[in-house]
Design a protein around this motif. Structure first.
Motif, PDB file in Angstrom:
ATOM      1  N   TRP A 184     -18.682 -15.018  -7.206  1.00 36.97           N
ATOM      2  CA  TRP A 184     -19.986 -15.142  -7.865  1.00 36.97           C
ATOM      3  C   TRP A 184     -20.205 -16.149  -5.996  1.00 36.97           C
ATOM      4  O   TRP A 184     -20.261 -17.208  -5.945  1.00 36.97           O
ATOM      5  N   ALA A 185     -21.985 -15.195  -5.991  1.00 32.72           N
ATOM      6  CA  ALA A 185     -22.127 -16.123  -4.523  1.00 32.72           C
ATOM      7  C   ALA A 185     -22.426 -17.360  -4.222  1.00 32.72           C
ATOM      8  O   ALA A 185     -23.592 -18.195  -3.429  1.00 32.72           O
ATOM      9  N   LEU A 186     -23.435 -17.774  -5.834  1.00 34.15           N
ATOM     10  CA  LEU A 186     -24.508 -18.624  -5.773  1.00 34.15           C
ATOM     11  C   LEU A 186     -24.144 -19.841  -5.374  1.00 34.15           C
ATOM     12  O   LEU A 186     -24.651 -20.582  -5.225  1.00 34.15           O
ATOM     13  N   SER A 208     -18.496  -8.575 -19.036  1.00 34.68           N
ATOM     14  CA  SER A 208     -18.739  -8.067 -19.889  1.00 34.68           C
ATOM     15  C   SER A 208     -19.421  -6.487 -19.792  1.00 34.68           C
ATOM     16  O   SER A 208     -19.193  -5.823 -20.282  1.00 34.68           O
ATOM     17  N   ARG A 209     -19.838  -7.259 -18.258  1.00 34.59           N
ATOM     18  CA  ARG A 209     -20.789  -5.787 -18.041  1.00 34.59           C
ATOM     19  C   ARG A 209     -19.860  -4.517 -17.857  1.00 34.59           C
ATOM     20  O   ARG A 209     -20.051  -3.472 -17.905  1.00 34.59           O
ATOM     21  N   ASN A 215     -22.022  -9.611  -6.998  1.00 36.03           N
ATOM     22  CA  ASN A 215     -21.416 -11.367  -6.961  1.00 36.03           C
ATOM     23  C   ASN A 215     -22.532 -12.398  -6.773  1.00 36.03           C
ATOM     24  O   ASN A 215     -22.471 -13.118  -6.451  1.00 36.03           O
ATOM     25  N   PHE A 216     -23.918 -11.516  -7.105  1.00 32.47           N
ATOM     26  CA  PHE A 216     -25.165 -12.559  -7.528  1.00 32.47           C
ATOM     27  C   PHE A 216     -25.059 -12.844  -8.950  1.00 32.47           C
ATOM     28  O   PHE A 216     -25.912 -12.850  -9.919  1.00 32.47           O
ATOM     29  N   ILE A 217     -24.175 -12.293 -10.117  1.00 30.91           N
ATOM     30  CA  ILE A 217     -24.502 -12.654 -11.014  1.00 30.91           C
ATOM     31  C   ILE A 217     -22.976 -13.698 -11.764  1.00 30.91           C
ATOM     32  O   ILE A 217     -22.235 -13.624 -10.751  1.00 30.91           O
ATOM     33  N   PRO A 218     -23.159 -14.213 -12.784  1.00 26.55           N
ATOM     34  CA  PRO A 218     -21.812 -14.841 -13.086  1.00 26.55           C
ATOM     35  C   PRO A 218     -21.287 -14.135 -13.743  1.00 26.55           C
ATOM     36  O   PRO A 218     -20.843 -13.017 -14.020  1.00 26.55           O
TER      37      PRO A 218
END
Length: 257
Positions: free
Chosen positions: A239-241, A85-86, A76-79
């Motif tokens: 996404w948490a940002l 993709s990962r 949740n800390f990456i877009p």
């Protein structure tokens, strides 16, 4: 009542230090001997073409699994695009790192019986562990048996007596004193941190892990990879940002009010 002993400095110079140095040197020498005895296995070209070359290294298994777990934990800390993709990189069914084809999903016992080189390598590793341990223990038992080599600087309960005072049959000696034979066993199973500094983390497998591999032929990597792939596939990304600003605003309002 336990008696306090005054240890002679000659015991430190001629028992404690030589025993510790010899254990470290034997561990390093055993690593290089096992490295020389290790046979090189040519990977299957088909497996290399399909992108599953990582299935040959048990250390790479652990690396891939740890990376996949870190991705799940920090999803949740990456877009969203980066996470997708990962996840495809790890779990796609063409060349994903976590995907194990059905023809390769065999346990360690089946691999050992089907590949004589693997059985030979395991026998070499066991011999490189058993022979030095037997000779070193005989050397310690012959020359250093009966010495009180060290004292632990904090009190211990009576449960530690059999572990720390092997070879000393005196119930009046305080439990914090360590016999030479027990010091040998403490060095045998407790030098992993030092070996990781000298040889690197990949090569710092201690004797406890080697004994576990001898008893159970190691772990089954295909099951671990499949379980990690299933866990990564069911992750719901959120996404948490974008919510950080609202959370920071709420915290500031609470502090001001």
């Amino acid at each position: 009542m336990a008696e306090d002993l005054v240890l002679d400095t000659a015991i430190r110079d001629w028992v404690l230090i030589p025993l510790s140095v010899v254990m470290v040197l034997i561990g390093i020498l055993r690593y290089f001997v096992s490295k020389l005895m290790r046979s090189f296995q040519v990977p299957d070209p088909k497996i290399v073409k399909e992108g599953h070359i990582h299935l040959f290294s048990s250390f790479t298994f652990r690396q891939v699994i740890v990376r996949a777990r870190n991705l799940r934990g920090a999803a949740n800390f990456i877009p969203p695009k980066s996470f997708r993709s990962r996840r495809v990189y790890f779990s796609n069914e063409e060349n994903g790192l976590l995907f194990v084809p059905k023809g390769q999903a065999q346990n360690a016992q089946a691999q050992m019986f089907s590949d004589p080189n693997m059985a030979m390598d395991m026998m070499k590793k066991n011999l490189s562990m058993i022979i030095p341990q037997t000779l070193t223990f005989a050397w310690v038992n012959f020359f250093f048996s009966g010495f009180v080599a060290a004292k632990i600087p904090f009190p211990l309960t009576q449960r530690f007596r059999s572990m720390l005072q092997n070879g000393i049959d005196l119930s009046t000696v305080d439990v914090s004193y360590v016999s030479s034979r027990s010091w040998y066993f403490l060095n045998l199973f407790g030098l992993r941190g030092l070996f990781s500094l000298i040889l690197g983390e990949e090569n710092a497998m201690d004797d406890t892990q080697r004994m576990m591999q001898m008893g159970g032929f190691g772990f089954d990597p295909s099951k671990s990879l499949t379980a990690e792939k299933d866990g990564l596939d069911i992750v719901q990304h959120e996404w948490a940002l974008p919510k950080f600003e609202h959370r920071a605003e709420a915290v500031l309002k609470k502090l001001v009010s």
